[in-house]
Write an enzyme that holds these catalytic residues in place. Structure first.
Site, PDB file in Angstrom:
ATOM      1  N   GLU A 127       0.833  -1.212   0.000  1.00 55.45           N
ATOM      2  CA  GLU A 127       0.000   0.000   0.000  1.00 55.45           C
ATOM      3  C   GLU A 127       0.865   1.258   0.000  1.00 55.45           C
ATOM      4  O   GLU A 127       2.073   1.199   0.255  1.00 55.45           O
ATOM      5  CB  GLU A 127      -0.926   0.013   1.210  1.00 55.45           C
ATOM      6  N   ASP A 138     -17.040   5.181  14.001  1.00 55.84           N
ATOM      7  CA  ASP A 138     -15.789   5.145  13.230  1.00 55.84           C
ATOM      8  C   ASP A 138     -15.258   3.716  13.131  1.00 55.84           C
ATOM      9  O   ASP A 138     -14.624   3.201  14.049  1.00 55.84           O
ATOM     10  CB  ASP A 138     -14.750   6.081  13.869  1.00 55.84           C
ATOM     11  N   LYS A 141      -3.313  -1.768  15.838  1.00 57.54           N
ATOM     12  CA  LYS A 141      -2.792  -0.941  16.937  1.00 57.54           C
ATOM     13  C   LYS A 141      -3.804  -0.817  18.055  1.00 57.54           C
ATOM     14  O   LYS A 141      -5.009  -0.867  17.819  1.00 57.54           O
ATOM     15  CB  LYS A 141      -2.532   0.458  16.406  1.00 57.54           C
TER      16      LYS A 141
HETATM   17  N1  PSU Z   1      -2.481   1.630  10.619  1.00 57.59           N
HETATM   18  C1  PSU Z   1      -1.152   1.771  10.720  1.00 57.59           C
HETATM   19  N2  PSU Z   1      -0.482   2.463   9.763  1.00 57.59           N
HETATM   20  C2  PSU Z   1      -1.124   2.985   8.682  1.00 57.59           C
HETATM   21  C3  PSU Z   1      -2.541   2.790   8.571  1.00 57.59           C
HETATM   22  C4  PSU Z   1      -3.166   2.111   9.566  1.00 57.59           C
HETATM   23  O1  PSU Z   1      -0.568   1.312  11.678  1.00 57.59           O
HETATM   24  O2  PSU Z   1      -0.490   3.617   7.821  1.00 57.59           O
HETATM   25  C5  PSU Z   1      -3.258   3.316   7.368  1.00 57.59           C
HETATM   26  C6  PSU Z   1      -3.557   2.165   6.387  1.00 57.59           C
HETATM   27  O3  PSU Z   1      -3.453   2.650   5.062  1.00 57.59           O
HETATM   28  C7  PSU Z   1      -4.993   1.803   6.703  1.00 57.59           C
HETATM   29  C8  PSU Z   1      -5.556   3.178   7.007  1.00 57.59           C
HETATM   30  O4  PSU Z   1      -5.679   1.186   5.636  1.00 57.59           O
HETATM   31  O5  PSU Z   1      -4.543   3.825   7.748  1.00 57.59           O
HETATM   32  C9  PSU Z   1      -6.834   3.093   7.801  1.00 57.59           C
HETATM   33  O6  PSU Z   1      -7.379   4.360   7.894  1.00 57.59           O
HETATM   34  P1  PSU Z   1      -8.881   4.546   8.456  1.00 57.59           P
HETATM   35  O7  PSU Z   1      -8.777   4.171   9.896  1.00 57.59           O
HETATM   36  O8  PSU Z   1      -9.171   5.990   8.228  1.00 57.59           O
HETATM   37  O9  PSU Z   1      -9.735   3.641   7.637  1.00 57.59           O
HETATM   38 MN    MN Z   2     -12.276   6.061  10.185  1.00 62.14          MN
END
Ligand code: PSU
Ligand code: MN
Length: 309
Positions: free
Chosen positions: A25, A138, A159
Site C-alpha cells: 500500500e 468510526d 494498533k
Molecule cells: N495503521 C497503521 N499504519 C497505517 C494505517 C493504519 O498502523 O499507515 C493506514 C492504512 O493505510 C490503513 C488506514 O488502511 O490507515 C486506515 O485508515 P482509516 O482508519 O481511516 O480507515
Molecule cells: Mn475512520
C-alpha cells in the site's frame, strides 16, 4: 486488462513470467510515516520481497491510472507530496476521474490488487473499529473490504489506538479468518500480544497458502488476515505504548479530529511522543511482514490449481 491499470516494467515482466507478486500500500508512505524514513522503508520492503523470490508491486493512483508497481521517482513523489490524498474505497472514483495523486489504504489497495490479479498484500497494520465507535461510528472501511475482496493481507495485527476486541468481533461476523504466525496470540502492532487469540495458528507458508486456496475454492469470497508479530528485538513495552496511546487519543478527542484524519493524526502523535522509537518498530515490523508475505506468495504460486494471473 482493466482500463485503469498501469503496470510498471518490473511488474509487467513478472506477470509475463508468471512470478509471484506481492502488493504494497502507499498510505503508509504518504500518511503513515515522515520523510525520508517513509521512502527508505518503501525501498527496503521492496528489497526484502525481491530477495525472497517475489516481485513487489507498490500501488498508488497517479494521473488517472492505478499504478501497479512504482519506479523510484514515483515512490519519492508519494513520499514528498503533502497533497497526496488518502484514498479508500469511497475515494477511488474521485481521485481517478480528477487525475489527482492518491495513496491507497488497505481497503483501496485490496481493490486494486484484486483488479490486477494479485492475491497477497503486505502492510504494517490494518484499520479497525475505533475505540468509542458506539458513539462515533468510526469503523475503518478496511474491515468491509476484508469481508468482500479476495486478497490475503499480511500485517502485524491492529494498533491499540483501536478497539482490538471489537475489531475481531467484526471480522468474525463477516467471516474473515484471522491467522497468526508463530504464536497463538493476535499481535497488537507495537507489541506481540494483544491479549486476544487469533482464530488459527498456521506457521508455514505452505499451510497458509493451502488455507487461502481452500477458502476461495469453496467460493467463500473475502480476505484473510495473516497476523505476524513484530520481531522480539523491536517490540515496544506495553506500558509505554499504552500510556502514549491514551494521551494521543485524548488529544484527538480534545481537538475534534474526525473521519479519515483520525488514523494519521494518532500515528503522527505516537511517533512524536515516543521520540521516534515507534517509527523504528513500525519499519521493522513491515520488513518482517514483507518476508512472510513474499514466502506466502511463492507458496501460493507453487500450489496447483490457483487462478493464474
Ligand atoms: N495503521 C497503521 N499504519 C497505517 C494505517 C493504519 O498502523 O499507515 C493506514 C492504512 O493505510 C490503513 C488506514 O488502511 O490507515 C486506515 O485508515 P482509516 O482508519 O481511516 O480507515
Ligand atoms: Mn475512520
Amino acid at each position: 486488462m482493466h482500463q485503469y491499470l498501469l503496470f510498471s516494467p518490473e511488474v509487467a515482466a513478472a506477470r509475463s513470467a508468471g512470478k509471484p507478486i506481492v502488493a504494497l500500500e502507499s498510505t503508509i508512505i504518504s500518511h503513515g510515516m515522515p520523510y525520508p524514513q517513509n521512502v527508505t522503508m518503501a525501498q527496503e520492503v521492496e528489497h526484502v520481497i525481491r530477495a525472497a523470490g517475489a516481485v513487489p508491486a507498490t500501488i498508488a493512483i497517479i494521473e488517472g491510472k492505478i499504478c501497479i508497481g512504482l519506479v523510484a521517482e514515483q515512490l519519492e513523489l508519494l513520499a514528498t507530496s503533502p497533497d497526496a490524498m488518502k484514498v479508500s474505497r469511497r475515494d477511488l472514483p474521485y481521485v481517478l476521474s480528477q487525475g489527482r495523486l492518491g495513496a491507497t489504504t488497505v481497503a483501496a489497495t485490496m481493490i486494486c490488487a484484486q483488479l490486477a490479479g494479485i492475491h497477497v498484500f503486505v502492510t504494517g497494520g490494518i484499520g479497525g473499529v475505533h475505540r468509542g465507535a458506539e458513539t462515533s461510528f468510526d469503523i475503518s472501511a478496511d474491515l468491509q473490504e476484508l469481508a468482500r475482496t479476495n486478497v490475503a493481507v499480511v500485517c502485524a495485527g491492529v494498533k491499540s489506538i483501536l478497539d482490538i476486541g471489537l475489531t475481531l468481533e467484526y471480522l468474525e461476523t463477516h467471516g474473515v479468518p484471522v491467522i497468526s504466525v508463530g504464536q497463538p496470540a493476535f499481535p497488537a502492532f507495537f507489541t506481540r500480544d494483544s491479549g486476544f487469540k487469533a482464530d488459527f495458528q498456521l506457521d508455514s507458508a505452505l499451510e497458509q497458502a493451502s488455507f487461502i486456496q481452500t477458502k476461495w475454492q469453496l467460493g467463500l469470497n473475502g480476505g484473510i488476515v495473516v497476523s505476524n508479530p513484530v520481531p522480539e528485538a523491536f517490540a515496544m513495552q506495553k506500558e509505554e505504548i499504552d500510556g502514549i496511546t491514551e494521551q494521543a487519543l485524548q488529544e484527538a478527542r480534545d481537538g475534534g479530529v474526525a473521519g479519515k484524519l483520525v488514523t494519521p493524526f494518532l500515528l503522527a502523535r505516537i511517533k512524536t511522543l515516543t521520540e521516534g522509537r515507534s517509527l523504528m518498530t513500525n519499519i521493522a515490523l513491515v520488513k518482517h511482514n514483507a518476508q512472510v508475505g513474499a514466502e506466502l506468495a511463492v507458496a501460493m504460486r507453487n500450489l496447483p490449481g490457483l487462478q493464474p494471473l
